[in-house]
Design a protein around this motif. Structure first.
Motif, PDB file in Angstrom:
ATOM      1  N   THR A 199      42.519  38.644  28.270  1.00 47.21           N
ATOM      2  CA  THR A 199      42.050  38.263  29.610  1.00 47.21           C
ATOM      3  C   THR A 199      42.200  39.408  30.583  1.00 47.21           C
ATOM      4  OG1 THR A 199      42.728  35.985  29.188  1.00 47.21           O
ATOM      5  CG2 THR A 199      42.337  36.592  31.486  1.00 47.21           C
ATOM      6  N   ILE A 200      43.330  40.121  30.509  1.00 44.45           N
ATOM      7  CA  ILE A 200      43.564  41.271  31.387  1.00 44.45           C
ATOM      8  C   ILE A 200      42.545  42.357  31.108  1.00 44.45           C
ATOM      9  CG2 ILE A 200      45.204  43.086  31.985  1.00 44.45           C
ATOM     10  CD1 ILE A 200      47.431  41.102  31.244  1.00 44.45           C
ATOM     11  N   ALA A 244      39.450  41.490  32.864  1.00 45.99           N
ATOM     12  CA  ALA A 244      39.551  41.398  34.322  1.00 45.99           C
ATOM     13  C   ALA A 244      39.694  42.740  34.992  1.00 45.99           C
ATOM     14  CB  ALA A 244      40.741  40.506  34.697  1.00 45.99           C
ATOM     15  N   LEU A 245      40.290  43.720  34.295  1.00 41.28           N
ATOM     16  CA  LEU A 245      40.571  45.010  34.916  1.00 41.28           C
ATOM     17  C   LEU A 245      39.483  46.020  34.601  1.00 41.28           C
ATOM     18  CD1 LEU A 245      44.392  45.154  34.199  1.00 41.28           C
ATOM     19  CD2 LEU A 245      43.227  44.446  36.273  1.00 41.28           C
ATOM     20  N   ALA A 285      46.040  51.387  37.598  1.00 41.31           N
ATOM     21  CA  ALA A 285      44.894  50.790  38.273  1.00 41.31           C
ATOM     22  C   ALA A 285      44.191  51.738  39.214  1.00 41.31           C
ATOM     23  CB  ALA A 285      45.341  49.557  39.046  1.00 41.31           C
ATOM     24  N   ALA A 304      45.630  36.629  34.915  1.00 42.33           N
ATOM     25  CA  ALA A 304      44.787  37.685  35.478  1.00 42.33           C
ATOM     26  C   ALA A 304      43.379  37.136  35.681  1.00 42.33           C
ATOM     27  CB  ALA A 304      44.768  38.905  34.558  1.00 42.33           C
ATOM     28  N   THR A 362      39.585  36.466  37.146  1.00 44.29           N
ATOM     29  CA  THR A 362      38.487  37.248  37.710  1.00 44.29           C
ATOM     30  C   THR A 362      37.937  36.498  38.916  1.00 44.29           C
ATOM     31  OG1 THR A 362      37.909  38.155  35.561  1.00 44.29           O
ATOM     32  CG2 THR A 362      36.224  38.260  37.267  1.00 44.29           C
ATOM     33  N   THR A 420      37.653  41.884  43.485  1.00 42.63           N
ATOM     34  CA  THR A 420      37.076  41.076  42.403  1.00 42.63           C
ATOM     35  C   THR A 420      38.094  40.824  41.296  1.00 42.63           C
ATOM     36  OG1 THR A 420      36.230  43.089  41.346  1.00 42.63           O
ATOM     37  CG2 THR A 420      34.733  41.915  42.827  1.00 42.63           C
ATOM     38  N   LYS A 421      39.266  41.475  41.375  1.00 44.99           N
ATOM     39  CA  LYS A 421      40.311  41.329  40.363  1.00 44.99           C
ATOM     40  C   LYS A 421      41.591  40.821  41.011  1.00 44.99           C
ATOM     41  CE  LYS A 421      37.349  43.556  37.767  1.00 44.99           C
ATOM     42  NZ  LYS A 421      36.488  42.842  36.809  1.00 44.99           N
ATOM     43  N   THR A 467      37.656  52.218  43.698  1.00 46.23           N
ATOM     44  CA  THR A 467      38.903  51.483  43.491  1.00 46.23           C
ATOM     45  C   THR A 467      40.040  52.151  44.243  1.00 46.23           C
ATOM     46  OG1 THR A 467      38.173  50.763  41.302  1.00 46.23           O
ATOM     47  CG2 THR A 467      40.524  50.613  41.782  1.00 46.23           C
ATOM     48  N   TRP A 487      46.412  48.001  44.416  1.00 50.46           N
ATOM     49  CA  TRP A 487      46.804  46.596  44.477  1.00 50.46           C
ATOM     50  C   TRP A 487      47.615  46.317  45.723  1.00 50.46           C
ATOM     51  CZ3 TRP A 487      45.274  43.204  40.588  1.00 50.46           C
ATOM     52  CH2 TRP A 487      44.734  43.800  39.430  1.00 50.46           C
TER      53      TRP A 487
END
Length: 251
Positions: free
Chosen positions: A10-11, A14-15, A30, A48, A50, A95-96, A122, A125
């Motif tokens: 999943t991560i 999502a990343l 990131a 995580a 989306t 979006t993440k 980007t 966080w």
């Protein structure tokens, strides 16, 4: 073990950069911001998700972003401060997201969002609670009420002295106690009496509107020339001398 592998998958989706379990020490950064010397913190990675593209902005200065390093062999993430600061009056997108806990029993879940510029760069966080939802909007300019300047009230210092009139005094100034009301707009004057002859010079000082009431305290009779008609002038309090032509006596 199966649950952990599902979370890593999943991560990875999502990343922006996929997690590849190369070694126990493999990490995912990131963003490329340089970290400060502040201590980092490691959290248990819960989820995580989306997100749909959402806009955010900040209302206070000094907020710094963090970089995230994800371990490849367990559901954990390390967050470290960077030197990248968020600017106010700016719109960011996210979006993440990741949801983490401190790993202790009954620990609260904290949500972090991965911010980007509106052009897609980007940044890093930040806690979701530090952001304000919605794009930044420029405040509407305040409407300034236009103030109309009023003409200064005419006084002895600023009255119109362009057309003074000199009259022959036919009767000395006498005391009067009479109230008058103006029948029409009536000019009033300042009077300058000559010391050596019966002459008075009247200079217009203003105009009284129709229907106004004034108390008269003095009276004089004067004319413009030897063969001219004689007119009565009275001194109105809080105004000046005025011809009685447009004045109506009030009993």
């Amino acid at each position: 073990m199966k649950k952990f592998q599902t979370l890593l998958a999943t991560i990875a989706l999502a990343l922006p950069i996929a997690v590849t379990p190369l070694a126990p020490t493999a990490t995912l950064v990131a963003n490329a911001a340089t970290t400060t010397k502040a201590k980092t913190a490691t959290y248990t990675l819960v989820k995580a998700p989306t997100l749909k593209k959402v806009c955010y902005h900040v209302t206070r200065t000094g907020l710094t972003l963090e970089k995230a390093s994800f371990t490849a062999d367990r559901a954990a993430v390390t967050l470290a401060p960077t030197t990248t600061k968020l600017a106010t009056k700016t719109t960011y997108t996210a979006t993440k997201a990741i949801k983490v806990t401190a790993g202790k029993k009954d620990a609260k879940t904290t949500t972090y969002l991965l911010l980007k510029t509106t052009k897609g760069k980007t940044l890093g966080w930040i806690k979701a609670t530090s952001l304000t939802a919605g794009a930044y909007k420029v405040p509407k300019a305040k409407t300034i009420k236009k103030v109309t300047k009023r003409a200064p009230k005419k006084t002895t210092a600023n009255r119109d002295t362009t057309n003074p009139t000199t009259l022959m005094v036919t009767r000395k100034v006498a005391t009067l106690k009479q109230t008058y009301r103006t029948k029409a707009a009536t000019p009033y004057y300042q009077a300058a009496f000559a010391a050596d002859r019966p002459v008075v010079t009247l200079t217009k000082a203003g105009t009284i509107k129709s229907g106004k009431t004034y108390r008269a305290t003095k009276t004089l009779y004067a004319k413009t020339g030897t063969k001219a008609a004689t007119h009565e002038y009275v001194f109105l309090t809080k105004a000046g001398w005025a011809a009685t032509t447009n004045l109506k006596p009030i009993k």
